[in-house]
Design a protein around this motif. Structure first.
Motif, mmCIF file in Angstrom:
data_model
loop_
_atom_site.group_PDB
_atom_site.id
_atom_site.type_symbol
_atom_site.label_atom_id
_atom_site.label_comp_id
_atom_site.label_asym_id
_atom_site.label_seq_id
_atom_site.Cartn_x
_atom_site.Cartn_y
_atom_site.Cartn_z
ATOM 1 N N ASP A 92 14.571 39.698 13.428
ATOM 2 C CA ASP A 92 13.917 40.347 15.153
ATOM 3 C C ASP A 92 14.120 41.706 14.551
ATOM 4 O OD1 ASP A 92 14.431 39.074 17.303
ATOM 5 O OD2 ASP A 92 16.553 39.389 17.519
ATOM 6 N N ASP A 93 13.880 42.699 13.354
ATOM 7 C CA ASP A 93 13.528 43.595 13.687
ATOM 8 C C ASP A 93 12.048 43.671 12.196
ATOM 9 O OD1 ASP A 93 16.305 44.385 11.704
ATOM 10 O OD2 ASP A 93 15.944 44.839 13.812
ATOM 11 N N LYS A 94 11.801 43.293 12.441
ATOM 12 C CA LYS A 94 10.241 43.118 12.371
ATOM 13 C C LYS A 94 9.339 44.465 13.160
ATOM 14 C CE LYS A 94 5.632 41.367 10.654
ATOM 15 N NZ LYS A 94 5.423 40.156 11.622
ATOM 16 N N GLY A 95 9.174 45.348 12.489
ATOM 17 C CA GLY A 95 8.184 46.744 12.912
ATOM 18 C C GLY A 95 9.073 47.390 13.226
ATOM 19 N N ARG A 96 10.106 47.107 13.894
ATOM 20 C CA ARG A 96 10.795 48.252 14.567
ATOM 21 C C ARG A 96 10.857 50.193 14.404
ATOM 22 N NH1 ARG A 96 13.710 45.001 18.268
ATOM 23 N NH2 ARG A 96 15.428 46.606 18.531
ATOM 24 N N SER A 97 10.713 49.584 12.836
ATOM 25 C CA SER A 97 11.034 50.923 12.261
ATOM 26 C C SER A 97 9.678 51.344 11.382
ATOM 27 C CB SER A 97 12.103 51.385 11.186
ATOM 28 O OG SER A 97 12.414 52.708 11.147
ATOM 29 N N PHE A 98 9.209 52.863 11.395
ATOM 30 C CA PHE A 98 8.467 53.578 10.303
ATOM 31 C C PHE A 98 8.460 54.824 10.814
ATOM 32 C CE2 PHE A 98 6.187 53.849 14.669
ATOM 33 C CZ PHE A 98 5.465 54.733 14.331
ATOM 34 N N GLU A 99 7.763 55.603 9.606
ATOM 35 C CA GLU A 99 7.920 57.269 8.869
ATOM 36 C C GLU A 99 6.644 57.422 9.223
ATOM 37 O OE1 GLU A 99 10.424 56.897 5.283
ATOM 38 O OE2 GLU A 99 12.220 55.974 6.249
ATOM 39 N N THR A 100 6.498 58.539 9.379
ATOM 40 C CA THR A 100 5.398 59.841 9.267
ATOM 41 C C THR A 100 5.730 61.106 8.715
ATOM 42 O OG1 THR A 100 5.433 60.367 11.272
ATOM 43 C CG2 THR A 100 4.178 58.178 10.672
ATOM 44 N N SER A 101 5.008 61.406 7.872
ATOM 45 C CA SER A 101 4.924 62.812 7.211
ATOM 46 C C SER A 101 4.140 63.489 7.216
ATOM 47 C CB SER A 101 5.298 62.634 6.222
ATOM 48 O OG SER A 101 5.255 64.226 4.937
ATOM 49 N N GLU A 102 3.914 64.914 7.775
ATOM 50 C CA GLU A 102 2.813 65.583 7.302
ATOM 51 C C GLU A 102 2.860 67.443 7.017
ATOM 52 O OE1 GLU A 102 -0.937 65.485 10.209
ATOM 53 O OE2 GLU A 102 0.270 67.065 10.619
ATOM 54 N N LEU A 103 2.688 67.611 5.863
ATOM 55 C CA LEU A 103 1.913 68.913 5.545
ATOM 56 C C LEU A 103 1.179 69.640 6.059
ATOM 57 C CD1 LEU A 103 3.741 71.340 4.027
ATOM 58 C CD2 LEU A 103 2.769 70.491 1.661
ATOM 59 N N VAL A 104 1.546 70.544 6.599
ATOM 60 C CA VAL A 104 -0.003 71.367 7.002
ATOM 61 C C VAL A 104 0.349 72.822 6.360
ATOM 62 C CG1 VAL A 104 -1.071 72.289 9.372
ATOM 63 C CG2 VAL A 104 -0.079 70.137 9.381
ATOM 64 N N ARG A 105 -1.329 73.536 6.240
ATOM 65 C CA ARG A 105 -1.110 74.926 5.705
ATOM 66 C C ARG A 105 -1.273 76.265 6.773
ATOM 67 N NH1 ARG A 105 -1.429 76.339 -0.040
ATOM 68 N NH2 ARG A 105 0.293 75.640 -0.342
#
Length: 111
Positions: free
Chosen positions: A23-36
């Motif tokens: 039931d939890d398929k595709g329920r959570s994801f993470e992203t990260s971005e580093l900007v100067r």
């Protein structure tokens, strides 16, 4: 002042499917971005004052709560970048720690 953000790195990770909890398929994801981020003065002072340069990292964890709602826990941290002597002293005083950390909780809901 003129701001020039430049993306240095991006990251995406989707939670792997657990066979026991389909039931939890595709329920959570993470992203990260580093900007100067570089902010330079304009006009006569532009050549006399070094630009202010900072690294800004934003990490987001998205959770699908239901078919209409996604919740995002976001953390944004800012570090000084030693671009001249004065900023190098400030960056050294920060000792590798961010100078600003902000946390947000955002909820996206489809009508």
């Amino acid at each position: 002042s003129a701001a020039q953000p430049r993306t240095v790195a991006r990251y995406y990770h989707e939670e792997e499917e657990d066979d026991d909890d389909s039931d939890d398929k595709g329920r959570s994801f993470e992203t990260s971005e580093l900007v100067r981020q570089s902010i330079a003065r304009q006009g006569v002072d532009a050549l006399l004052v070094a630009p202010s340069i900072k690294d800004v990292e934003t990490v987001c964890v998205y959770d699908r709560l239901d078919e209409r709602t996604i919740e995002c826990r976001q953390r944004t941290a800012t570090w000084l970048f030693p671009s001249d002597q004065a900023s190098a002293v400030k960056a050294a005083a920060a000792d590798g720690r961010p100078i600003d950390v902000r946390r947000y909780l955002v909820r996206y809901t489809r009508p």
